[in-house]
Design an enzyme around this catalytic site. Structure first.
Site, PDB file in Angstrom:
ATOM      1  N   HIS A  18       0.833  -1.205   0.000  1.00  0.00           N
ATOM      2  CA  HIS A  18       0.000   0.000   0.000  1.00  0.00           C
ATOM      3  C   HIS A  18       0.869   1.256   0.000  1.00  0.00           C
ATOM      4  CE1 HIS A  18      -3.674   2.337   1.131  1.00  0.00           C
ATOM      5  NE2 HIS A  18      -2.765   3.130   1.687  1.00  0.00           N
ATOM      6  N   GLU A  19       1.805   1.318   0.930  1.00  0.00           N
ATOM      7  CA  GLU A  19       2.661   2.502   1.024  1.00  0.00           C
ATOM      8  C   GLU A  19       3.616   2.590  -0.158  1.00  0.00           C
ATOM      9  OE1 GLU A  19       1.874   4.675   3.063  1.00  0.00           O
ATOM     10  OE2 GLU A  19       0.548   3.466   4.326  1.00  0.00           O
ATOM     11  N   HIS A  22       1.940   4.556  -2.848  1.00  0.00           N
ATOM     12  CA  HIS A  22       2.057   5.996  -2.606  1.00  0.00           C
ATOM     13  C   HIS A  22       3.451   6.496  -2.989  1.00  0.00           C
ATOM     14  CE1 HIS A  22      -1.784   6.332  -0.723  1.00  0.00           C
ATOM     15  NE2 HIS A  22      -1.476   5.684   0.377  1.00  0.00           N
TER      16      HIS A  22
END
Length: 418
Positions: A18-19, A22
């Site tokens: 997920h990160e 980003h």
């Protein structure tokens, strides 16, 4: 210990991907990413690479990517400050020493009159001869305070300088990567385990089942049971389930040879509390790259719609806190999945990844979806929302989410002892 390790691996993978989404899209937009963190709280491990500090922190409750400009800079230099400047070969400032200047004898000590580290990248200061000098600052210069280096963030490297589209993509990329991860895990599951086939054929046989004792073998094609033809796996298992503790005759084709084998299904209780027969066989499967890809997409879509079906219960008033699991519940379910094998754990991780992606996209303050709402409002208005007001909304949202986590965790603990 197995449950703990499984939880750390699964949760760590979900947070990491997920990160990472980003991080990748923020860097592609030219945003300076100061830190990529897994967990919160004190650092356990860290290293720096390509302008970013990668850290693992003590509390495994999520993660974050700290982008320049999202929060106020912690180091501020005002006119009148005495600072040390270290120049590079191009006579540009590459280090700005805030304190402990005696540890940097190579630095020129000056008194600041004007400083702009965002736009002009200049420092106007008085040198040791009390002469005013203008210094150009390298856009990757570092501020040194308490011997800790922090790279400056010119305006064009800050989150707020990018277009609404670039910022939205950097935020949306986190949940997007959770859906991609789920698709990959479901596809790998099908590649390794095979795709279920609806044929009246014996798949893998369990060691403790009555099928092995009766003489059935993997690959046997079932033509009929008790003289009644069966054409599919569903037809075959329906007959087995309807005859617990009753002998039934399997007419099979084994490598072109017709055989009749008597099997007496054992009895067990189904989820409805009714007795049903079972003989200890698995559904047959086949291996297909294209089929596995289709299966990965179908399963990702299935879990997505299922989660939205549960969330829709909020609108009808039928939603219950029992439908939600917190950290304790997820930990417990992860242990149960791990006990059933790596492939069950893989499917569980994929389902969790879909869940994480959807929850993050909900228009809730402090979540990615809430941030996307503010970016959407900025696109409509033509100007951003007041950062202080937006920050307050996110703060309140985070506080309410934290309260929800406490309530759900308490409910998880109660369920464990019921």
């Amino acid at each position: 210990m197995e449950t703990l390790l499984s939880f750390i691996v699964v949760f760590g993978l979900l947070v990491f991907i997920h990160e990472w989404g980003h991080l990748v899209f923020a860097k592609r937009a030219g945003i300076l990413c100061r830190e990529f963190a897994i967990g919160f709280g004190p650092k356990i491990f860290s290293f720096e690479r390509n302008e970013t500090i990668y850290t693992i922190r003590l509390l495994p409750l999520g993660g974050y990517v700290r982008m320049a400009g999202e929060d106020p800079e912690t180091i501020q230099i005002k006119p009148g400050y005495d600072i040390g400047l270290v120049l590079n070969n191009e006579d540009k400032v590459e280090k700005i020493i805030i304190n402990n200047k005696s540890k940097h004898p190579e630095a020129r000590v000056v008194q600041v009159e004007q400083i702009d580290l965002e736009h002009a990248l200049e420092i106007v200061a008085y040198d040791e001869h009390d002469e005013k000098v203008t210094y150009s600052v390298d856009e990757k210069a570092k501020l040194i305070q308490d011997e800790i280096a922090t790279q400056i963030a010119p305006w064009h490297r800050q989150f707020g300088s990018k277009t609404v589209g670039q910022r939205s993509l950097a935020i949306f990329a986190g949940p997007l990567m959770n859906f991609v991860l789920a698709f990959v895990l479901f596809t790998l599951f099908a590649l390794f385990q095979g795709l279920p086939v609806d044929e009246a054929r014996i798949g893998q046989i369990t060691d403790e089942g009555v099928a092995k004792e009766a003489g059935l073998m993997e690959g046997d094609v079932v033509l009929s049971i008790d003289s009644s033809p069966v054409d599919s796996w569903i037809d075959m298992t329906a007959v087995i389930q309807q005859n617990p503790n009753e002998p039934i005759d399997f007419e099979i084709n084994r490598n072109g040879e017709a055989l009749v084998i008597e099997v007496t299904p054992a009895e067990r209780e189904n989820p409805q509390g009714e007795a049903e027969g079972f003989i200890g066989i698995m559904q047959p499967s086949e291996f297909s790259l294209f089929g596995s890809i289709v299966f990965g997409a179908q399963e990702t879509w299935f879990f997505t719609t299922m989660i939205f079906d549960v969330l829709s219960l909020i609108l009808t008033g039928d939603f219950s806190i029992d439908y939600v699991a917190g950290p304790v519940g997820i930990y417990n379910y992860t242990g149960e999945a791990a006990a059933l094998g790596i492939f069950v754990l893989m499917r569980w991780a994929a389902a969790l990844s879909v869940n994480l992606g959807i929850i993050n996209l909900l228009p809730i303050p402090a979540m990615d979806g809430g941030r996307l709402v503010f970016l959407g409002l900025e696109a409509v208005r033509g100007k951003p929302i007041d950062p202080q007001k937006e920050g307050m909304v996110h703060f309140v949202g985070f506080a309410l989410l934290f309260l929800l986590v406490i309530v759900v965790t308490w409910n998880d603990i109660n369920r464990l002892f019921m």
